[in-house]
Design a protein around this motif. Structure first.
Motif, PDB file in Angstrom:
ATOM      1  N   GLY A   1     -17.116  -7.351   8.243  1.00  0.00           N
ATOM      2  CA  GLY A   1     -17.482  -6.242   7.085  1.00  0.00           C
ATOM      3  C   GLY A   1     -17.635  -7.266   5.701  1.00  0.00           C
ATOM      4  N   ILE A   2     -17.416  -6.226   4.631  1.00  0.00           N
ATOM      5  CA  ILE A   2     -17.628  -6.720   3.185  1.00  0.00           C
ATOM      6  C   ILE A   2     -16.228  -6.633   2.490  1.00  0.00           C
ATOM      7  N   GLU A   3     -15.809  -7.613   1.927  1.00  0.00           N
ATOM      8  CA  GLU A   3     -14.540  -7.829   1.097  1.00  0.00           C
ATOM      9  C   GLU A   3     -14.711  -7.254  -0.278  1.00  0.00           C
ATOM     10  N   ILE A   4     -14.090  -6.204  -0.852  1.00  0.00           N
ATOM     11  CA  ILE A   4     -14.220  -5.883  -2.138  1.00  0.00           C
ATOM     12  C   ILE A   4     -13.093  -5.987  -2.640  1.00  0.00           C
ATOM     13  N   SER A   5     -13.126  -6.482  -4.020  1.00  0.00           N
ATOM     14  CA  SER A   5     -11.824  -6.820  -4.555  1.00  0.00           C
ATOM     15  C   SER A   5     -11.543  -5.995  -5.995  1.00  0.00           C
ATOM     16  N   PHE A   6     -10.187  -5.604  -6.040  1.00  0.00           N
ATOM     17  CA  PHE A   6      -9.719  -4.688  -6.774  1.00  0.00           C
ATOM     18  C   PHE A   6      -8.640  -5.376  -7.692  1.00  0.00           C
ATOM     19  N   GLY A   7      -8.343  -4.963  -9.129  1.00  0.00           N
ATOM     20  CA  GLY A   7      -7.377  -5.552  -9.932  1.00  0.00           C
ATOM     21  C   GLY A   7      -7.033  -4.676 -11.077  1.00  0.00           C
ATOM     22  N   PHE A   8      -5.828  -5.061 -11.662  1.00  0.00           N
ATOM     23  CA  PHE A   8      -5.275  -4.241 -12.849  1.00  0.00           C
ATOM     24  C   PHE A   8      -4.504  -5.253 -13.554  1.00  0.00           C
ATOM     25  N   THR A   9      -4.376  -5.081 -14.916  1.00  0.00           N
ATOM     26  CA  THR A   9      -3.294  -5.729 -15.657  1.00  0.00           C
ATOM     27  C   THR A   9      -2.416  -4.949 -16.150  1.00  0.00           C
ATOM     28  N   ALA A  10      -1.154  -5.403 -16.055  1.00  0.00           N
ATOM     29  CA  ALA A  10       0.164  -4.649 -16.104  1.00  0.00           C
ATOM     30  C   ALA A  10       1.050  -5.453 -16.846  1.00  0.00           C
ATOM     31  N   ARG A  11       2.060  -4.601 -17.563  1.00  0.00           N
ATOM     32  CA  ARG A  11       3.116  -5.527 -18.358  1.00  0.00           C
ATOM     33  C   ARG A  11       4.065  -6.285 -17.334  1.00  0.00           C
ATOM     34  N   PRO A  12       4.660  -7.249 -17.716  1.00  0.00           N
ATOM     35  CA  PRO A  12       5.434  -8.008 -16.643  1.00  0.00           C
ATOM     36  C   PRO A  12       7.030  -7.461 -16.776  1.00  0.00           C
ATOM     37  N   THR A  13       6.945  -6.157 -16.435  1.00  0.00           N
ATOM     38  CA  THR A  13       8.113  -5.276 -16.162  1.00  0.00           C
ATOM     39  C   THR A  13       8.609  -5.322 -14.480  1.00  0.00           C
ATOM     40  N   GLY A  14       7.854  -5.895 -13.563  1.00  0.00           N
ATOM     41  CA  GLY A  14       8.261  -5.816 -12.471  1.00  0.00           C
ATOM     42  C   GLY A  14       7.832  -4.761 -11.634  1.00  0.00           C
ATOM     43  N   GLU A  15       6.897  -3.852 -12.260  1.00  0.00           N
ATOM     44  CA  GLU A  15       6.464  -2.454 -11.599  1.00  0.00           C
ATOM     45  C   GLU A  15       5.080  -2.838 -10.935  1.00  0.00           C
ATOM     46  N   GLN A  16       4.502  -4.087 -11.091  1.00  0.00           N
ATOM     47  CA  GLN A  16       3.246  -4.215 -10.711  1.00  0.00           C
ATOM     48  C   GLN A  16       3.190  -3.989  -8.993  1.00  0.00           C
ATOM     49  N   THR A  17       4.153  -4.460  -8.261  1.00  0.00           N
ATOM     50  CA  THR A  17       4.262  -4.250  -6.969  1.00  0.00           C
ATOM     51  C   THR A  17       4.165  -2.780  -6.585  1.00  0.00           C
ATOM     52  N   ALA A  18       4.958  -1.810  -7.063  1.00  0.00           N
ATOM     53  CA  ALA A  18       5.010  -0.356  -7.144  1.00  0.00           C
ATOM     54  C   ALA A  18       3.654   0.073  -7.457  1.00  0.00           C
ATOM     55  N   ILE A  19       3.004  -0.436  -8.371  1.00  0.00           N
ATOM     56  CA  ILE A  19       1.717   0.083  -8.671  1.00  0.00           C
ATOM     57  C   ILE A  19       0.758  -0.190  -7.506  1.00  0.00           C
ATOM     58  N   ARG A  20       0.639  -1.251  -6.967  1.00  0.00           N
ATOM     59  CA  ARG A  20      -0.104  -1.812  -5.925  1.00  0.00           C
ATOM     60  C   ARG A  20       0.217  -0.829  -4.632  1.00  0.00           C
ATOM     61  N   ARG A  21       1.410  -0.631  -4.183  1.00  0.00           N
ATOM     62  CA  ARG A  21       1.433   0.295  -3.298  1.00  0.00           C
ATOM     63  C   ARG A  21       1.110   1.633  -3.378  1.00  0.00           C
ATOM     64  N   ARG A  22       1.296   2.223  -4.697  1.00  0.00           N
ATOM     65  CA  ARG A  22       0.666   3.475  -4.902  1.00  0.00           C
ATOM     66  C   ARG A  22      -0.925   3.306  -4.833  1.00  0.00           C
ATOM     67  N   ALA A  23      -1.431   2.194  -5.277  1.00  0.00           N
ATOM     68  CA  ALA A  23      -3.083   2.304  -5.216  1.00  0.00           C
ATOM     69  C   ALA A  23      -3.463   2.180  -3.915  1.00  0.00           C
ATOM     70  N   TYR A  24      -2.853   1.594  -2.995  1.00  0.00           N
ATOM     71  CA  TYR A  24      -2.854   1.476  -1.433  1.00  0.00           C
ATOM     72  C   TYR A  24      -2.890   2.949  -1.085  1.00  0.00           C
ATOM     73  N   THR A  25      -2.263   3.670  -1.203  1.00  0.00           N
ATOM     74  CA  THR A  25      -1.741   5.057  -0.596  1.00  0.00           C
ATOM     75  C   THR A  25      -3.183   5.812  -1.249  1.00  0.00           C
ATOM     76  N   MET A  26      -3.461   5.750  -2.395  1.00  0.00           N
ATOM     77  CA  MET A  26      -4.289   6.847  -3.089  1.00  0.00           C
ATOM     78  C   MET A  26      -5.907   6.054  -2.558  1.00  0.00           C
ATOM     79  N   ILE A  27      -6.174   4.832  -2.334  1.00  0.00           N
ATOM     80  CA  ILE A  27      -7.263   4.428  -1.875  1.00  0.00           C
ATOM     81  C   ILE A  27      -7.473   5.037  -0.297  1.00  0.00           C
ATOM     82  N   THR A  28      -6.543   4.713   0.293  1.00  0.00           N
ATOM     83  CA  THR A  28      -6.389   5.394   1.732  1.00  0.00           C
ATOM     84  C   THR A  28      -7.020   6.723   2.028  1.00  0.00           C
ATOM     85  N   GLN A  29      -6.173   7.442   1.144  1.00  0.00           N
ATOM     86  CA  GLN A  29      -6.438   9.081   1.097  1.00  0.00           C
ATOM     87  C   GLN A  29      -7.903   9.295   0.529  1.00  0.00           C
TER      88      GLN A  29
END
Length: 690
Positions: free
Chosen positions: A613-641
């Motif tokens: 298949g085709i590999e599509i890249s996603f990305g975002f820029t966040a503050r270095p507060t350690g919340e980027q992992t939580a943002i990525r998990r939320r993004a996975y869930t919303m993309i799946t839905q």
């Protein structure tokens, strides 16, 4: 002795504050029963002339000149024996005098009371007890009027209000009593009785007021407060009685007997408190061994007082009483700061100055009283021994030096701790301000530790200099020793120097996530030698600075998070981009995750075309507060839905195998396997034949 009761400490502290002088007076009193020896009569003139003739004889003179000297050891032993005998004789004589004075105590007291009544009657005064009750009644009336007028007086501090209620009426009573006493022209004996009785009463009420304040803030329990009231009453009466007997001409031996009697009563009260004391603050009951040791300590202190060793006696009192008194003083001052300035943690400069200032006053009073007991006179000590003068003077000066060093350290420590405490509005600060505060929280603990070492070294060197020690050679020796230690522990020096350069480069701060080699985690703290990292799974790494090497800091300025998703070849890429854009807007509007974004989530594009298949890249820029992992998990869930709602599936590997080809391949494999087995069997038979 750590569980020694507070009541006992305060009681002994007040007991010997007053009753340490009678013994010196009693011991220096003239012994009336010892007869004086008359001067020996001069020998006759004839015997003197005969003695002079013998001295002129050459044989006698030669014998005197050549006589061997007496043994120094025997002379010292003889002097020591005589000293011991003198002490024993004086003690025995003193004991006999006191035993003989015991039957005379009632008659001496009666004679003194009759003398006071007679003098008062001759001058037209009523009996002393009537006049004393009259002064007390007048003072009590004025005190009652004062209480009714200012009963509702309130201050900003509850402790100050309580202290005003305790000591305000007492000051009014003392003023009225002093005014009446000074206005009236008393007879000499009656004046002494009234004066010391009023002083004892005012002192007793003042001590009870302090005890009640300590009871209010939790420094004293009801058990000890009850004992203090009884103890204080006996002590005040004993002090007044002893002080009255002195100017009224009571026999010194009788005064000594009275003093010993009151001291024994106070000792018994203290021992009763030791054996009946309740549980401590931790709920532990007193042990029998602790009670026995406390009793022995009490008896030892009482014996030191009896043999007139006030210096050792007060040192023993200070060893157990001074820490308790300082703790109670700190509790009172902190309670005042809490109720007056609402500063429970005592983290402000004025609270530190108040607490440490009161503590310094208490210590200086204790040192001053010790100097007064020892009758410290620098001029006399300097004449006898300059070395002793230097040591004693240095000891007294060292107390002031330590108090100043403690005050400087507490002020610096409080200021640094306040800087390290997070502010409530820190979350609304700009990134530059947050970075500056993070760097400050990183450097200040190191500065605090270094400052503590500097203050301690300066205080020790100053004390040694005041005691007459030449500190120049000590400093030089310390320098040489430091060089030797540096050469012998190069790894330690490497760690310390590396840590200094890491801090100068601002490579990391407390709270940042860093990675170095096989170590990674959040910086919790660090010392002069090592850094402490907390892994996200809970493990703690303590890494020396010399072993860090290159550092990867994942909490500085900003962070970019990328991830890829595989979709089938037939997927509409533009539709996926619109879905990603909508999800990015929703994440920005999220109250928890939105503030952490610098650039929202979006689709970067097609990274590569794979086998499945085709590999599509996603990305975002966040503050270095350690919340980027939580943002990525939320993004996975919303993309799946979102993919499920728009009939977009994820790419999966597929394999196609035909039916006829499969059977042919299996048959060919079978024929090949059988041929291999036949060849192996033929080779085995040929080998057997040969």
């Amino acid at each position: 002795m750590s569980k020694f009761p507070a009541f006992l400490l305060c009681s002994l502290f007040s007991l010997l504050l007053v009753l340490s002088t009678p013994h010196a007076i009693a011991q220096t009193a003239p012994a009336s029963n010892t007869p004086t020896q008359a001067a020996p009569a001069a020998p006759p003139t004839e015997k003197l002339a005969e003695l002079l003739k013998l001295l002129d004889d050459p044989d006698i003179r030669n014998w005197i000149q050549n006589r061997p000297p007496a043994s120094a050891t025997s002379e010292v032993a003889s002097e020591a024996t005589l000293e011991v005998e003198d002490i024993e004789a004086q003690a025995r004589s003193r004991f006999r005098a006191l035993r003989a004075a015991i039957p005379n105590v009632p008659s001496e007291i009666a004679a003194t009371a009759a003398k006071v009544r007679q003098q008062a009657g001759e001058d037209g005064f009523a009996p002393g007890i009537v006049l004393l009750l009259g002064i007390i009644a007048a003072g009590a009336v004025v005190e009652w009027l004062f209480r009714t007028r200012v009963r509702k007086a309130q201050f900003e501090s509850a402790i100050l209000t309580r202290a005003y209620a305790e000591f305000g009426p007492l000051l009014v009573f003392a003023f009225v009593a002093a005014l009446i006493f000074l206005v009236v022209e008393w007879p000499p004996h009656l004046r002494v009785v009234i004066l010391y009785a009023l002083l004892a009463m005012i002192g007793y009420r003042f001590a009870l007021g302090l005890c009640r304040l300590s009871l209010d803030v939790g420094g004293t329990s009801h058990f000890y407060y009850t004992r203090l009231r009884i103890f204080g009453a006996v002590l005040a009466f004993g002090i007044a009685f002893w002080a009255i007997c002195r100017p009224l001409g009571v026999n010194p031996d009788v005064r000594a007997v009275i003093t010993y009697a009151f001291s024994i009563v106070l000792l018994l009260l203290s021992m009763e408190t030791v054996w009946r004391r309740p549980l401590d603050r931790q709920g532990n009951p007193p042990t029998r061994a602790g009670n026995v040791l406390s009793t022995l300590y009490l008896v030892g202190l009482w014996l030191l007082w009896c043999v007139n060793l006030p210096g050792l006696f007060w040192l023993g009192i200070y060893a157990i009483a001074l820490p308790k008194i300082l703790a109670a003083t700190d509790r009172l001052t902190r309670a005042f700061a809490l109720t007056r300035w609402n500063e429970e943690k005592a983290s402000t400069l004025r609270t530190v100055l108040l607490v440490r200032g009161v503590r310094a006053v208490v210590i200086l009073i204790a040192v001053g009283w010790l100097a007064l007991v020892w009758r410290y006179n620098p001029n006399e000590i300097a004449k006898e021994s300059p070395l002793l003068q230097s040591i004693v003077s240095g000891l007294f000066k060292s107390v002031i030096i330590l108090l100043l060093a403690d005050l400087a350290w507490q002020i610096a420590k409080t200021t640094i701790d306040r800087k390290l405490t997070p502010d409530e509005g820190e979350a609304t600060m700009t990134p530059d301000e947050q970075a500056r505060r993070a760097r400050m929280r990183t450097l200040l603990p190191i500065f605090r530790n270094g400052l503590a070492v500097v203050v301690l070294c300066v205080a020790v060197m100053t004390i040694l200099a005041e005691m007459g020690v030449q500190i120049g050679p000590l400093i030089a020796g310390a320098g040489i020793f430091g060089v030797a230690i540096g050469f012998g522990s190069q790894t330690l020096v490497k760690d310390i120097v590396s840590g200094i350069f890491y801090l100068m480069d601002d490579a990391f701060r407390v709270g940042e996530w860093i990675e170095s080699g096989s170590y990674n985690g959040v910086v919790e703290s660090f010392s002069l030698r090592s850094i402490r990292l907390r892994h996200h799974r809970g493990a703690v790494f303590t890494v020396p600075f010399g072993s860090l090497g290159a550092i990867r800091n994942g909490s500085r300025d900003w962070t970019v998070d990328k991830f890829r998703i595989r979709v089938p070849f037939k997927t509409d890429i533009n539709k996926v981009g619109k879905i990603a854009k909508d999800i990015g807007k929703q994440l920005l509007e999220d109250p928890e995750l939105g503030p952490h974004f610098i650039k929202p989530l979006k689709m970067k594009g097609v990274e590569q075309i794979g086998e499945f298949g085709i590999e599509i890249s996603f990305g975002f820029t966040a503050r270095p507060t350690g919340e980027q992992t939580a943002i990525r998990r939320r993004a996975y869930t919303m993309i799946t839905q979102a993919f499920a709602e728009n009939d977009i599936s994820f790419a999966q590997p597929t394999f196609q195998v035909g039916g006829d080809e499969k059977e042919a391949a299996a048959a060919a494999a079978m024929h090949k396997h059988q041929a291999d087995l036949a060849a192996q069997q033929a080779a085995a038979e040929d080998g057997a034949k040969t």
